[in-house]
Design an enzyme around this catalytic site. Structure first.
Site, PDB file in Angstrom:
ATOM      1  N   ASN A 210     -34.971 -20.334 -11.955  1.00  0.00           N
ATOM      2  CA  ASN A 210     -34.114 -21.333 -12.772  1.00  0.00           C
ATOM      3  C   ASN A 210     -33.551 -20.685 -14.118  1.00  0.00           C
ATOM      4  O   ASN A 210     -34.290 -20.122 -14.598  1.00  0.00           O
ATOM      5  CB  ASN A 210     -34.511 -22.715 -12.855  1.00  0.00           C
ATOM      6  CG  ASN A 210     -35.928 -22.645 -13.484  1.00  0.00           C
ATOM      7  OD1 ASN A 210     -36.788 -21.840 -13.237  1.00  0.00           O
ATOM      8  ND2 ASN A 210     -36.295 -23.807 -14.199  1.00  0.00           N
ATOM      9  N   CYS A 221     -30.206 -24.073 -10.698  1.00  0.00           N
ATOM     10  CA  CYS A 221     -31.832 -24.383 -10.166  1.00  0.00           C
ATOM     11  C   CYS A 221     -32.137 -22.992  -9.490  1.00  0.00           C
ATOM     12  O   CYS A 221     -31.089 -22.010  -8.904  1.00  0.00           O
ATOM     13  CB  CYS A 221     -31.751 -25.378  -9.173  1.00  0.00           C
ATOM     14  SG  CYS A 221     -31.635 -26.860  -9.672  1.00  0.00           S
ATOM     15  N   GLU A 223     -32.992 -22.292  -6.451  1.00  0.00           N
ATOM     16  CA  GLU A 223     -32.650 -22.095  -5.131  1.00  0.00           C
ATOM     17  C   GLU A 223     -31.087 -21.795  -5.192  1.00  0.00           C
ATOM     18  O   GLU A 223     -30.811 -20.891  -4.211  1.00  0.00           O
ATOM     19  CB  GLU A 223     -32.662 -23.722  -4.297  1.00  0.00           C
ATOM     20  CG  GLU A 223     -34.117 -24.120  -4.277  1.00  0.00           C
ATOM     21  CD  GLU A 223     -34.499 -25.014  -5.368  1.00  0.00           C
ATOM     22  OE1 GLU A 223     -34.146 -24.564  -6.659  1.00  0.00           O
ATOM     23  OE2 GLU A 223     -34.932 -26.198  -5.267  1.00  0.00           O
ATOM     24  N   CYS A 253     -33.827 -30.241  -5.515  1.00  0.00           N
ATOM     25  CA  CYS A 253     -32.884 -31.412  -5.948  1.00  0.00           C
ATOM     26  C   CYS A 253     -31.680 -31.549  -5.053  1.00  0.00           C
ATOM     27  O   CYS A 253     -31.476 -30.854  -4.081  1.00  0.00           O
ATOM     28  CB  CYS A 253     -32.387 -31.104  -7.312  1.00  0.00           C
ATOM     29  SG  CYS A 253     -31.140 -30.034  -7.260  1.00  0.00           S
ATOM     30  N   CYS A 256     -29.011 -28.738  -4.652  1.00  0.00           N
ATOM     31  CA  CYS A 256     -29.609 -27.533  -3.865  1.00  0.00           C
ATOM     32  C   CYS A 256     -29.647 -27.769  -2.399  1.00  0.00           C
ATOM     33  O   CYS A 256     -29.262 -27.017  -1.589  1.00  0.00           O
ATOM     34  CB  CYS A 256     -30.750 -27.161  -4.553  1.00  0.00           C
ATOM     35  SG  CYS A 256     -30.717 -26.273  -6.126  1.00  0.00           S
TER      36      CYS A 256
HETATM   37  N1  THU Z   1     -35.200 -26.905 -11.034  1.00  0.00           N
HETATM   38  C1  THU Z   1     -34.993 -25.921  -9.970  1.00  0.00           C
HETATM   39  O1  THU Z   1     -34.993 -24.655 -10.248  1.00  0.00           O
HETATM   40  N2  THU Z   1     -34.955 -26.376  -8.794  1.00  0.00           N
HETATM   41  C2  THU Z   1     -34.962 -27.537  -8.429  1.00  0.00           C
HETATM   42  O2  THU Z   1     -34.549 -28.056  -7.007  1.00  0.00           O
HETATM   43  C3  THU Z   1     -35.168 -28.736  -9.236  1.00  0.00           C
HETATM   44  C4  THU Z   1     -35.058 -28.422 -10.512  1.00  0.00           C
HETATM   45  C5  THU Z   1     -35.074 -26.508 -12.382  1.00  0.00           C
HETATM   46  C6  THU Z   1     -33.847 -26.746 -13.025  1.00  0.00           C
HETATM   47  C7  THU Z   1     -34.368 -27.049 -14.524  1.00  0.00           C
HETATM   48  O3  THU Z   1     -34.373 -25.688 -14.945  1.00  0.00           O
HETATM   49  C8  THU Z   1     -36.029 -27.399 -14.356  1.00  0.00           C
HETATM   50  O4  THU Z   1     -36.318 -27.114 -12.810  1.00  0.00           O
HETATM   51  C9  THU Z   1     -36.330 -28.747 -14.651  1.00  0.00           C
HETATM   52  O5  THU Z   1     -35.307 -29.591 -14.182  1.00  0.00           O
END
Ligand code: THU
Length: 303
Positions: A210, A221, A223, A253, A256
Site C-alpha cells: 500500500n 492499496c 492489491e 476492500c 480492490c
Molecule cells: N489497504 C490495503 O492496502 N488493502 C486493502 O484492501 C484495504 C486497505 C491499505 C490502504 C491504507 O494504506 C491502509 O490499508 C489503511 O486503510
C-alpha cells in the site's frame, strides 16, 4: 450463469481444515465447469488409510494392493460419452434428497496423500486436490487406459486445477512474498502495512504494497499496486492473490475486489496475519458482481 456446485458427503475427513474443505469443494465445482456440466452434483468421499483402501481394492476389484484413489461411478459414462456430453444420462442420477446428481463414490488413502505430497514437493492440499479432480473425471467417464484418453483426462484435470487456483506455486510461497512486499509499505498515516502477491495464470508472481499520500484519497492499496504492475506487464489472468498485514486479517476492500474482478472473477483470495490465515474466492467476496460481460454488449476486456 452461476457455476453448478459440487458437494461431498465426507467420511473420515475430520482432520481436514475448513480451508481444505472449501478447496476440495471448489475443485469439484471447477471440474463440473470445465466439463460443461450445468447441474449440481455430489459424491460420497471416504478418506481412509492404506490398509482400508487395500481391503476395498481387493473386495471390489480383486486387486490386493493399496493405492492412492479409487472411484466408483454411478452412471455409465464412457470416454466417448462423458457427463458433459450426456446431460440426459446425468439427469437420471438426480437425487432429490441431496438436490444434486449423484456421480458416485470416491475413496482416498490419506497415507498416500502425505507420501505423494512429500515425494512431489508440494502441499498435502495440492495432492488431495489433484486426486479429487482425477477421481471426479473418472466418475464423469474419463479414463487413462490408452494414451489418447490419458492425454485428454490429464488436460481436463489441469484445466480444473488451474481454474480452482491450485497452482504449482505453493500458498506458503505466495504468503511469504506478500509479507516481503509488506516491508515496503508506505503508510505513515494509517500505520497499517499491507503486502500482496498476485499469481498470474502463466506462473508469474507480482507483488505490491500500500502506498499512501498526504492527500489521503490518493492512497493505493497493496492489491491494486500488484494488479496494476501485473497488467502493465502484460498479465491479464490470475489464479490466486495472497494478502498479508501485520495488525489484522486484510480482506480486500471493495475497490480492490472490483478491480480484481475485472480480470479474474474466479480468483482465489488468501489472507494472512502472523501465523493466522484464511481464504475465500472473489465470487464469495463480491456476489452479484458487475464485470466486463455484464454491462456492455461487447466485451471491453478483449483487445
Ligand atoms: N489497504 C490495503 O492496502 N488493502 C486493502 O484492501 C484495504 C486497505 C491499505 C490502504 C491504507 O494504506 C491502509 O490499508 C489503511 O486503510
Amino acid at each position: 450463469m452461476t457455476p453448478a456446485t459440487f458437494t461431498f458427503e465426507i467420511e473420515g475427513g475430520e482432520f481436514l481444515s475448513p480451508s481444505d474443505l472449501k478447496t476440495i469443494q471448489r475443485v469439484g465445482q471447477c471440474c463440473l465447469s470445465v466439463e460443461g456440466v450445468e447441474r449440481p452434483c455430489c459424491a460420497y468421499l471416504l478418506l481412509t488409510d492404506d490398509e482400508t483402501i487395500q481391503t476395498i481394492n481387493k473386495e471390489q476389484r480383486g486387486i490386493d494392493r493399496s493405492t492412492d484413489v479409487l472411484s466408483f461411478p454411478s452412471a455409465p459414462f464412457t470416454t466417448a460419452h462423458t457427463a458433459g456430453t450426456e446431460p440426459e444420462l446425468l439427469a437420471r442420477e438426480w437425487d432429490a434428497y441431496a438436490h444434486a446428481c449423484r456421480l458416485g463414490d470416491i475413496v482416498i488413502s490419506w497415507d498416500h496423500v502425505c507420501r505423494q505430497a512429500e515425494e512431489f514437493g508440494h502441499s498435502q492440499t495440492r495432492e488431495l486436490s489433484y486426486l479429487i479432480a482425477h477421481s471426479i473425471f473418472h466418475l464423469m467417464g474419463y479414463d487413462h487406459m490408452i494414451d489418447h484418453d490419458k492425454e485428454s483426462m490429464r488436460k481436463m484435470e489441469e484445466k480444473a486445477l488451474e481454474k480452482a487456483g491450485i497452482t504449482r506455486v505453493s500458498d506458503d510461497e505466495l504468503i511469504a512474498k506478500a509479507k516481503e512486499a509488506m516491508q515496503y509499505s508506505y503508510s505513515p498515516y494509517s500505520k497499517y502495512k499491507v503486502g500482496a502477491c498476485l499469481l498470474s495464470s502463466d506462473g508469474r508472481m507480482f507483488t505490491g504494497c500500500n502506498i499512501e499520500n498526504a492527500s489521503y484519497g490518493d492512497t493505493l492499496c497493496a492489491e491494486r499496486t500488484a494488479l496494476f504492475k501485473a497488467v502493465s506487464e502484460g498479465a491479464r489472468s490470475f489464479s490466486v492473490i495472497a494478502i498479508a498485514a501485520e495488525k489484522s486479517m486484510p480482506w480486500p476492500c471493495g475497490l480492490c475486489r472490483q478491480a480484481l474482478n475485472e480480470f479474474s472473477p474466479d480468483l482465489r483470495v488468501i489472507v494472512a496475519c502472523g501465523d493466522e490465515r484464511d481464504e475465500s474466492t472473489l465470487p464469495e467476496l463480491l456476489p452479484h458482481s458487475f464485470g466486463p460481460s455484464t454491462g456492455t454488449s461487447e466485451y471491453l476486456g478483449k483487445d
